[in-house]
Design a protein around this motif. Structure first.
Motif, PDB file in Angstrom:
ATOM      1  N   THR A  65       0.949  -1.409  -0.012  1.00  0.00           N
ATOM      2  CA  THR A  65      -0.116   0.029   0.035  1.00  0.00           C
ATOM      3  C   THR A  65       0.927   1.331   0.047  1.00  0.00           C
ATOM      4  O   THR A  65       0.598   2.153  -0.785  1.00  0.00           O
ATOM      5  CB  THR A  65      -1.071  -0.066   1.435  1.00  0.00           C
ATOM      6  OG1 THR A  65      -1.816  -1.024   1.146  1.00  0.00           O
ATOM      7  CG2 THR A  65      -1.812   1.359   1.328  1.00  0.00           C
ATOM      8  N   LEU A  83      -9.759  -5.582  -6.524  1.00  0.00           N
ATOM      9  CA  LEU A  83      -9.921  -4.296  -6.805  1.00  0.00           C
ATOM     10  C   LEU A  83      -9.192  -3.408  -5.978  1.00  0.00           C
ATOM     11  O   LEU A  83      -9.293  -2.214  -5.870  1.00  0.00           O
ATOM     12  CB  LEU A  83     -11.335  -3.928  -6.754  1.00  0.00           C
ATOM     13  CG  LEU A  83     -12.176  -4.168  -7.890  1.00  0.00           C
ATOM     14  CD1 LEU A  83     -13.759  -4.134  -7.814  1.00  0.00           C
ATOM     15  CD2 LEU A  83     -11.769  -4.161  -9.263  1.00  0.00           C
ATOM     16  N   LEU A  84      -8.362  -4.090  -4.878  1.00  0.00           N
ATOM     17  CA  LEU A  84      -7.724  -3.191  -3.764  1.00  0.00           C
ATOM     18  C   LEU A  84      -7.227  -2.122  -4.436  1.00  0.00           C
ATOM     19  O   LEU A  84      -6.975  -0.953  -3.977  1.00  0.00           O
ATOM     20  CB  LEU A  84      -6.981  -4.013  -3.082  1.00  0.00           C
ATOM     21  CG  LEU A  84      -6.265  -3.456  -1.730  1.00  0.00           C
ATOM     22  CD1 LEU A  84      -7.351  -2.944  -1.000  1.00  0.00           C
ATOM     23  CD2 LEU A  84      -5.659  -4.491  -0.923  1.00  0.00           C
ATOM     24  N   PHE A  87      -8.946   0.758  -5.630  1.00  0.00           N
ATOM     25  CA  PHE A  87      -9.591   1.437  -4.529  1.00  0.00           C
ATOM     26  C   PHE A  87      -8.300   2.415  -4.013  1.00  0.00           C
ATOM     27  O   PHE A  87      -9.063   3.695  -3.663  1.00  0.00           O
ATOM     28  CB  PHE A  87      -9.873   0.678  -3.397  1.00  0.00           C
ATOM     29  CG  PHE A  87     -11.118  -0.283  -3.762  1.00  0.00           C
ATOM     30  CD1 PHE A  87     -12.111   0.029  -4.604  1.00  0.00           C
ATOM     31  CD2 PHE A  87     -11.464  -1.436  -3.203  1.00  0.00           C
ATOM     32  CE1 PHE A  87     -13.152  -0.738  -5.235  1.00  0.00           C
ATOM     33  CE2 PHE A  87     -12.535  -2.211  -3.375  1.00  0.00           C
ATOM     34  CZ  PHE A  87     -13.350  -1.886  -4.166  1.00  0.00           C
ATOM     35  N   HIS A 163      -4.189  -5.067   3.727  1.00  0.00           N
ATOM     36  CA  HIS A 163      -5.513  -4.905   3.524  1.00  0.00           C
ATOM     37  C   HIS A 163      -6.421  -5.399   4.629  1.00  0.00           C
ATOM     38  O   HIS A 163      -7.657  -5.354   4.530  1.00  0.00           O
ATOM     39  CB  HIS A 163      -5.793  -5.950   2.378  1.00  0.00           C
ATOM     40  CG  HIS A 163      -5.749  -7.309   2.699  1.00  0.00           C
ATOM     41  ND1 HIS A 163      -4.609  -8.208   2.655  1.00  0.00           N
ATOM     42  CD2 HIS A 163      -6.818  -8.399   3.017  1.00  0.00           C
ATOM     43  CE1 HIS A 163      -4.724  -9.363   3.090  1.00  0.00           C
ATOM     44  NE2 HIS A 163      -6.080  -9.670   3.068  1.00  0.00           N
ATOM     45  N   LEU A 166      -8.981  -3.134   6.278  1.00  0.00           N
ATOM     46  CA  LEU A 166      -9.939  -2.708   5.619  1.00  0.00           C
ATOM     47  C   LEU A 166     -10.975  -4.078   5.648  1.00  0.00           C
ATOM     48  O   LEU A 166     -12.492  -3.822   5.695  1.00  0.00           O
ATOM     49  CB  LEU A 166      -9.722  -2.761   4.075  1.00  0.00           C
ATOM     50  CG  LEU A 166      -9.228  -1.333   3.663  1.00  0.00           C
ATOM     51  CD1 LEU A 166      -7.820  -0.850   4.083  1.00  0.00           C
ATOM     52  CD2 LEU A 166      -9.175  -1.285   2.075  1.00  0.00           C
ATOM     53  N   LEU A 199     -17.585  -4.289  -2.590  1.00  0.00           N
ATOM     54  CA  LEU A 199     -16.608  -3.661  -1.827  1.00  0.00           C
ATOM     55  C   LEU A 199     -15.629  -4.665  -1.192  1.00  0.00           C
ATOM     56  O   LEU A 199     -14.594  -4.739  -1.240  1.00  0.00           O
ATOM     57  CB  LEU A 199     -17.230  -2.708  -1.001  1.00  0.00           C
ATOM     58  CG  LEU A 199     -18.070  -1.422  -1.669  1.00  0.00           C
ATOM     59  CD1 LEU A 199     -18.552  -0.448  -0.552  1.00  0.00           C
ATOM     60  CD2 LEU A 199     -17.009  -0.578  -2.928  1.00  0.00           C
ATOM     61  N   GLY A 202     -13.894  -6.934  -3.268  1.00  0.00           N
ATOM     62  CA  GLY A 202     -12.750  -6.340  -4.062  1.00  0.00           C
ATOM     63  C   GLY A 202     -11.454  -6.034  -3.223  1.00  0.00           C
ATOM     64  O   GLY A 202     -10.402  -6.227  -3.754  1.00  0.00           O
ATOM     65  N   VAL A 203     -11.878  -6.001  -1.998  1.00  0.00           N
ATOM     66  CA  VAL A 203     -10.526  -5.851  -0.724  1.00  0.00           C
ATOM     67  C   VAL A 203     -10.061  -7.369  -0.685  1.00  0.00           C
ATOM     68  O   VAL A 203      -8.935  -7.847  -0.972  1.00  0.00           O
ATOM     69  CB  VAL A 203     -11.069  -5.292   0.437  1.00  0.00           C
ATOM     70  CG1 VAL A 203      -9.840  -5.754   1.374  1.00  0.00           C
ATOM     71  CG2 VAL A 203     -11.521  -3.904   0.219  1.00  0.00           C
ATOM     72  N   SER A 243     -14.803  -6.202 -14.126  1.00  0.00           N
ATOM     73  CA  SER A 243     -13.441  -5.223 -13.587  1.00  0.00           C
ATOM     74  C   SER A 243     -12.253  -5.845 -13.421  1.00  0.00           C
ATOM     75  O   SER A 243     -11.234  -5.385 -13.897  1.00  0.00           O
ATOM     76  CB  SER A 243     -13.875  -4.786 -12.178  1.00  0.00           C
ATOM     77  OG  SER A 243     -15.127  -4.141 -12.281  1.00  0.00           O
TER      78      SER A 243
END
Length: 450
Positions: A65, A83-84, A87, A163, A166, A199, A202-203, A243
């Motif tokens: 990150t 999708l992290l 985001f 992650h 989250l 959401l 995606g994480v 995606s």
């Protein structure tokens, strides 16, 4: 229709606990930032990957990150975190603007702000679950929430550039929303499930199963009606699939080609890098020798690692209480898979933790909300103890399931029939809470300041 944003309003009786948690999270993150403050706040022209990977070391957590915020690169595995990286992209643009304005890389401050806010709300949702869904009193809810915040790899997860914090937020938010729907005997709206599933998956990919289970337990047979299932499950999974394919084709593949090219060039020119690369490759082969089968999706599984030893030292050990030796070292580098405690009381506390969990599950097994919690816990145990996924560093996954323990303890506390036993359990919880705060706190501070 009730405004869903009302769920994020801090209520009057939550303000003082929220302030304490907020300051606690600021303190933990300030310590984490101070560890590499000078090195990690340098604004470079490039090379952030090697810069962070060289200096960062925090158990099994990755600094991806920080790297993504510094120079946007999709480093997270799309199979596990589809999708992290996407985001994080808006925050990368904020950091680029701040670097131009201040001449300083603000990645550590931006991510600390995200972690503090998400961790504060994760704590509030756990507190509300204990009060409004389990139904214990205000003081007992405070005690069990504090108990949760002293867990070793909750303290670490809320400062790590990974992650897990989250996922913790999305899972506790889902558990609260689904639990309220059960208590009020109303369905969990399909559109809410769809947003949560999109959401949270995606994480972390496995979250899709937990969100689906939450919707099923909340809605019963209605969950499987064609319209509800299509909106709540099929639609978000279809959007995730589209995606994933687009992101993989246009972003991930070019990044992978760039990374392969860079590594090959360094292998040609840098003898030290060649040696380090070969040593790490050999260690990875050794660690993955017992995988269920070949392939990237299964390389973190393990069929041979001792389950009993893993439960004692790691699952119900390091997850809750840090080991003194090899403190927060990475098992892929210098830490052995199993480390013993110097303080034998840690083993006693680990056994008590198991008894809390077992007692809560037994006493509240007939309750639908407890069954939902058990299904989530069971899923994680199948992954880690059954398939051996991430078993060599299973403690870093604690944020995915450790909140079940204070919920189970709350049910045990509520359903005890004798006031004297309730008082004894409260005293025991308080003693363990203080023990873990002192034990984990001093080791955490020592690690961050040295």
């Amino acid at each position: 229709m009730r405004n869903p944003l009302c769920l994020f309003r801090i209520r009057k009786d939550e303000r003082w606990p929220a302030l304490v948690v907020f300051l606690y999270m600021i303190g933990l993150n300030a310590l984490a930032i101070s560890q590499h403050f000078e090195a990690f706040t340098h604004a470079l022209k490039g090379g952030y990957y090697m810069h962070f990977m060289k200096d960062f070391g925090l158990s099994g957590y990755d600094p991806f990150t920080y790297i993504t915020l510094s120079e946007w690169r999709p480093l997270y595995s799309l199979e596990r975190h589809p999708l992290l990286s996407a985001f994080i992209y808006p925050l990368t643009q904020v950091n680029q603007w701040l670097m131009g304005l201040t001449g300083m890389n603000c990645a550590v401050f931006i991510w600390a702000a995200v972690l503090i806010i998400l961790s504060l709300y994760s704590t509030l949702f756990l507190f509300r679950i204990l009060r409004e869904i389990v139904g214990i009193g205000y003081r007992d809810s405070l005690l069990l929430t504090a108990f949760f915040l002293t867990f070793a790899h909750i303290m670490v997860a809320v400062v790590a550039p990974d992650h897990f914090a989250l996922s913790l937020f999305f899972l506790l938010f889902t558990l609260y929303v689904a639990g309220k729907a059960m208590c009020e005997r109303r369905p969990l709206a399909a559109w809410k499930t769809a947003i949560l599933l999109f959401l949270s998956t995606g994480v972390t990919t496995t979250n899709c199963v937990k969100i689906g289970l939450a919707a099923w337990f909340a809605n019963g047979k209605r969950f499987f009606s064609p319209k509800s299932f299509a909106i709540s499950i099929v639609l978000p999974m279809l959007l995730l699939g589209i995606s994933y394919m687009a992101f993989n084709e246009w972003v991930q593949k070019p990044e992978q080609q760039r990374r392969t090219h860079t590594v090959n060039e360094r292998l040609k020119k840098d003898a030290t890098f060649r040696k380090t690369y070969a040593e790490q490759a050999e260690k990875n082969r050794h660690l993955q020798a017992n995988a269920i089968t070949k392939g990237d999706s299964f390389r973190w599984t393990d069929t041979q690692l001792s389950r009993g030893h893993s439960i004692i030292e790691n699952l119900f050990g390091e997850s809750f209480m840090l080991h003194e030796d090899h403190l927060l070292q990475d098992v892929n580098k210098e830490r052995p898979i199993f480390v013993a405690y110097h303080n034998k009381w840690c083993y006693v506390v680990g056994v008590v933790m198991m008894l809390f969990l077992a007692g809560g599950l037994v006493t509240a097994f007939r309750l639908r909300f407890m069954q939902l919690c058990l299904s989530w816990f069971g899923l994680d145990m199948v992954l880690h103890l059954g398939l051996g996924f991430g078993l060599n560093e299973v403690y870093i996954m604690a944020a995915h399931w450790a909140f079940i323990l204070p919920i189970a303890a709350a049910y045990l506390l509520k359903r005890l029939q004798w006031p004297s036993l309730q008082r004894a359990l409260r005293v025991l919880l308080l003693l363990i809470c203080v023990f873990m705060l002192v034990h984990n706190g001093q080791l955490f501070i020592h690690f961050m300041l040295h």
